[in-house]
Design a protein around this motif. Structure first.
Motif, PDB file in Angstrom:
ATOM      1  N   PRO A  94       0.820  -1.220   0.000  1.00  0.00           N
ATOM      2  CA  PRO A  94       0.000   0.000   0.000  1.00  0.00           C
ATOM      3  C   PRO A  94       0.851   1.267   0.000  1.00  0.00           C
ATOM      4  CG  PRO A  94      -0.808  -1.543   1.632  1.00  0.00           C
ATOM      5  CD  PRO A  94       0.484  -2.104   1.110  1.00  0.00           C
ATOM      6  N   GLY A  95       0.337   2.262  -0.662  1.00  0.00           N
ATOM      7  CA  GLY A  95       1.009   3.555  -0.662  1.00  0.00           C
ATOM      8  C   GLY A  95       2.169   3.628  -1.628  1.00  0.00           C
ATOM      9  N   MET A  96       2.176   2.738  -2.615  1.00  0.00           N
ATOM     10  CA  MET A  96       3.304   2.762  -3.556  1.00  0.00           C
ATOM     11  C   MET A  96       2.950   3.468  -4.857  1.00  0.00           C
ATOM     12  SD  MET A  96       5.202  -0.814  -3.101  1.00  0.00           S
ATOM     13  CE  MET A  96       6.739  -0.129  -3.613  1.00  0.00           C
ATOM     14  N   GLY A  97       1.890   4.270  -4.829  1.00  0.00           N
ATOM     15  CA  GLY A  97       1.418   4.932  -6.038  1.00  0.00           C
ATOM     16  C   GLY A  97       2.523   5.568  -6.870  1.00  0.00           C
ATOM     17  N   ASP A  98       3.336   6.398  -6.216  1.00  0.00           N
ATOM     18  CA  ASP A  98       4.384   7.112  -6.952  1.00  0.00           C
ATOM     19  C   ASP A  98       5.406   6.144  -7.528  1.00  0.00           C
ATOM     20  OD1 ASP A  98       3.140   9.407  -6.383  1.00  0.00           O
ATOM     21  OD2 ASP A  98       4.477  10.012  -4.737  1.00  0.00           O
ATOM     22  N   ASP A  99       5.733   5.147  -6.715  1.00  0.00           N
ATOM     23  CA  ASP A  99       6.707   4.161  -7.187  1.00  0.00           C
ATOM     24  C   ASP A  99       6.176   3.441  -8.411  1.00  0.00           C
ATOM     25  OD1 ASP A  99       8.499   4.700  -5.196  1.00  0.00           O
ATOM     26  OD2 ASP A  99       7.542   3.331  -3.793  1.00  0.00           O
ATOM     27  N   ILE A 100       4.884   3.125  -8.363  1.00  0.00           N
ATOM     28  CA  ILE A 100       4.289   2.406  -9.494  1.00  0.00           C
ATOM     29  C   ILE A 100       4.407   3.263 -10.752  1.00  0.00           C
ATOM     30  CG2 ILE A 100       2.166   1.427 -10.439  1.00  0.00           C
ATOM     31  CD1 ILE A 100       1.313   0.975  -7.475  1.00  0.00           C
ATOM     32  N   GLN A 101       4.123   4.574 -10.599  1.00  0.00           N
ATOM     33  CA  GLN A 101       4.265   5.478 -11.741  1.00  0.00           C
ATOM     34  C   GLN A 101       5.676   5.413 -12.303  1.00  0.00           C
ATOM     35  OE1 GLN A 101       2.445   7.236 -13.568  1.00  0.00           O
ATOM     36  NE2 GLN A 101       0.480   7.152 -12.519  1.00  0.00           N
ATOM     37  N   ALA A 102       6.620   5.446 -11.399  1.00  0.00           N
ATOM     38  CA  ALA A 102       8.014   5.515 -11.817  1.00  0.00           C
ATOM     39  C   ALA A 102       8.482   4.236 -12.512  1.00  0.00           C
ATOM     40  CB  ALA A 102       8.903   5.812 -10.617  1.00  0.00           C
ATOM     41  N   ILE A 103       7.943   3.126 -12.068  1.00  0.00           N
ATOM     42  CA  ILE A 103       8.465   1.863 -12.601  1.00  0.00           C
ATOM     43  C   ILE A 103       7.487   1.162 -13.521  1.00  0.00           C
ATOM     44  CG2 ILE A 103      10.051   1.388 -10.699  1.00  0.00           C
ATOM     45  CD1 ILE A 103       7.975  -0.149  -9.287  1.00  0.00           C
ATOM     46  N   LYS A 104       6.372   1.824 -13.802  1.00  0.00           N
ATOM     47  CA  LYS A 104       5.292   1.110 -14.476  1.00  0.00           C
ATOM     48  C   LYS A 104       5.671   0.529 -15.840  1.00  0.00           C
ATOM     49  CE  LYS A 104       3.075   5.010 -16.669  1.00  0.00           C
ATOM     50  NZ  LYS A 104       1.932   5.872 -16.728  1.00  0.00           N
ATOM     51  N   SER A 105       6.488   1.257 -16.604  1.00  0.00           N
ATOM     52  CA  SER A 105       6.753   0.750 -17.950  1.00  0.00           C
ATOM     53  C   SER A 105       7.355  -0.644 -17.869  1.00  0.00           C
ATOM     54  CB  SER A 105       7.683   1.692 -18.693  1.00  0.00           C
ATOM     55  OG  SER A 105       8.854   1.866 -17.936  1.00  0.00           O
ATOM     56  N   GLY A 106       8.231  -0.836 -16.899  1.00  0.00           N
ATOM     57  CA  GLY A 106       8.835  -2.152 -16.745  1.00  0.00           C
ATOM     58  C   GLY A 106       7.876  -3.169 -16.177  1.00  0.00           C
ATOM     59  N   ILE A 107       7.215  -2.809 -15.075  1.00  0.00           N
ATOM     60  CA  ILE A 107       6.452  -3.841 -14.361  1.00  0.00           C
ATOM     61  C   ILE A 107       5.127  -4.200 -15.000  1.00  0.00           C
ATOM     62  CG2 ILE A 107       7.537  -3.335 -12.138  1.00  0.00           C
ATOM     63  CD1 ILE A 107       4.781  -2.163 -11.296  1.00  0.00           C
ATOM     64  N   MET A 108       4.507  -3.232 -15.660  1.00  0.00           N
ATOM     65  CA  MET A 108       3.196  -3.536 -16.222  1.00  0.00           C
ATOM     66  C   MET A 108       3.297  -4.639 -17.275  1.00  0.00           C
ATOM     67  SD  MET A 108       0.808  -2.050 -14.759  1.00  0.00           S
ATOM     68  CE  MET A 108       1.098  -1.262 -13.196  1.00  0.00           C
ATOM     69  N   GLU A 109       4.444  -4.669 -17.947  1.00  0.00           N
ATOM     70  CA  GLU A 109       4.596  -5.679 -18.992  1.00  0.00           C
ATOM     71  C   GLU A 109       4.956  -7.051 -18.438  1.00  0.00           C
ATOM     72  OE1 GLU A 109       7.317  -3.496 -21.485  1.00  0.00           O
ATOM     73  OE2 GLU A 109       5.710  -2.010 -21.426  1.00  0.00           O
ATOM     74  N   ILE A 110       5.621  -7.077 -17.292  1.00  0.00           N
ATOM     75  CA  ILE A 110       6.100  -8.384 -16.838  1.00  0.00           C
ATOM     76  C   ILE A 110       5.182  -9.072 -15.831  1.00  0.00           C
ATOM     77  CG2 ILE A 110       8.528  -7.929 -17.349  1.00  0.00           C
ATOM     78  CD1 ILE A 110       8.962  -7.420 -14.391  1.00  0.00           C
ATOM     79  N   GLY A 111       4.212  -8.350 -15.281  1.00  0.00           N
ATOM     80  CA  GLY A 111       3.349  -8.979 -14.276  1.00  0.00           C
ATOM     81  C   GLY A 111       2.192  -9.749 -14.897  1.00  0.00           C
ATOM     82  N   ASP A 112       2.069 -11.029 -14.535  1.00  0.00           N
ATOM     83  CA  ASP A 112       0.893 -11.808 -14.941  1.00  0.00           C
ATOM     84  C   ASP A 112      -0.167 -11.737 -13.851  1.00  0.00           C
ATOM     85  OD1 ASP A 112       2.071 -12.949 -17.369  1.00  0.00           O
ATOM     86  OD2 ASP A 112       3.402 -13.974 -15.972  1.00  0.00           O
ATOM     87  N   ILE A 113       0.312 -11.518 -12.638  1.00  0.00           N
ATOM     88  CA  ILE A 113      -0.563 -11.380 -11.484  1.00  0.00           C
ATOM     89  C   ILE A 113       0.037 -10.271 -10.617  1.00  0.00           C
ATOM     90  CG2 ILE A 113      -1.388 -12.510  -9.356  1.00  0.00           C
ATOM     91  CD1 ILE A 113      -1.080 -15.201 -10.925  1.00  0.00           C
ATOM     92  N   PHE A 114      -0.820  -9.381 -10.137  1.00  0.00           N
ATOM     93  CA  PHE A 114      -0.329  -8.325  -9.247  1.00  0.00           C
ATOM     94  C   PHE A 114      -0.830  -8.563  -7.840  1.00  0.00           C
ATOM     95  CE2 PHE A 114       0.409  -6.592 -13.316  1.00  0.00           C
ATOM     96  CZ  PHE A 114       1.480  -5.714 -13.162  1.00  0.00           C
ATOM     97  N   VAL A 115       0.064  -8.361  -6.889  1.00  0.00           N
ATOM     98  CA  VAL A 115      -0.311  -8.539  -5.488  1.00  0.00           C
ATOM     99  C   VAL A 115      -0.059  -7.233  -4.749  1.00  0.00           C
ATOM    100  CG1 VAL A 115       0.430  -9.620  -3.329  1.00  0.00           C
ATOM    101  CG2 VAL A 115       0.057 -11.033  -5.351  1.00  0.00           C
ATOM    102  N   VAL A 116      -1.089  -6.753  -4.051  1.00  0.00           N
ATOM    103  CA  VAL A 116      -0.849  -5.670  -3.110  1.00  0.00           C
ATOM    104  C   VAL A 116      -0.760  -6.359  -1.762  1.00  0.00           C
ATOM    105  CG1 VAL A 116      -1.688  -3.508  -2.132  1.00  0.00           C
ATOM    106  CG2 VAL A 116      -2.180  -4.062  -4.521  1.00  0.00           C
TER     107      VAL A 116
END
Ligand code: GDP
Length: 317
Positions: free
Chosen positions: A169-191
């Protein structure tokens, strides 16, 4: 020379033999690749799960919980905790291993931490070798836990069948910063740490970004989990199995493994080429060439071009 003893012990799932083989890979001992080559007909049965995310989000805790479920179903599990940021195995990782020790002694578990040991670059290759070893010895599942979200982690992720991206929780900014990489590689996302405030918001942000990126038939689910309290872990495992089923049914697994294989082959060939090139383009050779052909005026572009042309002739490209 074949190390028949080590090969036989590996086939008996001997933990010391597994440890020795992985250490050989870590130390760049080429003999381990002979062993893997000899036993490769035993590989291909394991299912590889990648668990990736920034340090501290709860990957180890989560891995432990998933492994427990798998063990209960009588599966064997190999766990590789890869930390590209650590220069030596151990250190910060060691604490995690201690926490996970309740399953480490189980005969159906092999657990190992891997760091860069001061050698940058080779971690993806070493990790893949370790995955092959665990696959050859007959592990049903291999969980590769990778800390971080940079390029080296993405390289490691290219070795797995299902990728779980873990955030908290609370990783909004981090997600923005790293999204290009992670959005493509995640098949399942866990908060994870959903026992804390803000999990719903983080999950909504991930869902929003996934909708923007939605290209494939598999829409990655976003799960709120609390690994520390065992909440949502069985759902996560169900989703992993569902993803596996989806990949198997659609031919996606074969496709993904072929893609991963290409990366691996490319890496091995590049590695071998680097050795050859390092010899060919040695300081001595270069100095000689510059003095003989370029009258001491070293134009790097021109020299590189000439070398490349010669190489092309050598290799008949
Ligand atoms: P990793 O670095 O991603 O492997 O994270 P760890 O599994 O080592 O966990 C980091 C810290 O977060 C530890 O102190 C865990 O006990 C804690 N932690 C893990 N999962 C949860 C959770 O679901 N809720 C809370 N509140 N803490 C958690």
């Amino acid at each position: 020379m074949r190390d028949i003893d080590l090969e036989n012990l590996l086939l008996k799932k001997d933990k010391k033999a597994i440890a020795k083989a992985i250490t050989m890979a870590e130390n760049g001992d080429e003999k381990v690749y002979e062993i893997i080559k000899n036993l490769y007909n035993k590989a291909g049965k394991a299912y590889v799960i990648g668990i990736t995310g920034p340090p501290g989000v709860g990957k180890s805790t989560l891995t432990n919980e998933i492994a427990k479920f798998l063990l209960k179903d009588n599966y064997s599990v190999g766990i590789l905790a890869v930390d590209p940021t650590s220069f030596f195995s151990g250190g910060a990782i060691l604490g995690d291993r201690v926490r996970m020790s309740d399953i480490a002694l189980n005969k159906n578990v092999y657990m190992r931490s891997m760091g860069t040991r001061g050698k940058l670059g080779g971690l993806a290759k070493t990790t893949r070798a370790a995955i092959h070893i665990l696959d050859i010895v007959g592990m049903d599942y291999i969980i590769v836990e990778t800390s971080g979200v940079g390029q080296s982690e993405i390289d490691i992720v290219k070795a797995s069948d299902t990728n779980v991206m873990v955030l908290s929780p609370g990783m909004g900014d981090d997600i923005q910063a790293i999204k290009s990489g992670i959005m493509e590689i995640g098949d399942i996302f866990v908060v994870n740490k959903s026992d804390r405030e803000g999990a719903d918001k983080t999950a909504a942000e991930i869902n929003f970004m996934l909708d923007l990126n939605d290209k494939s038939d598999w829409r990655p689910p976003v799960l709120e989990v609390s690994a520390l309290y065992g909440k949502g872990c069985s759902t996560l495992l169900s989703k992993i199995k569902e993803h596996r089923y989806y990949l198997e049914k659609t031919g996606g697994l074969k496709e993904r493994r072929l893609k991963n294989l290409r990366w691996e082959i490319l890496e091995i060939v590049i590695d071998n080429f680097m050795k050859v090139l390092n010899e060919k383009i040695s300081q001595e050779n270069i100095t000689e060439l510059i003095n003989a052909e370029y009258a001491g005026l070293a134009n790097p572009y021109m020299i590189a071009e000439d070398i490349y042309k010669n190489l092309k002739e050598d290799f008949k490209w």
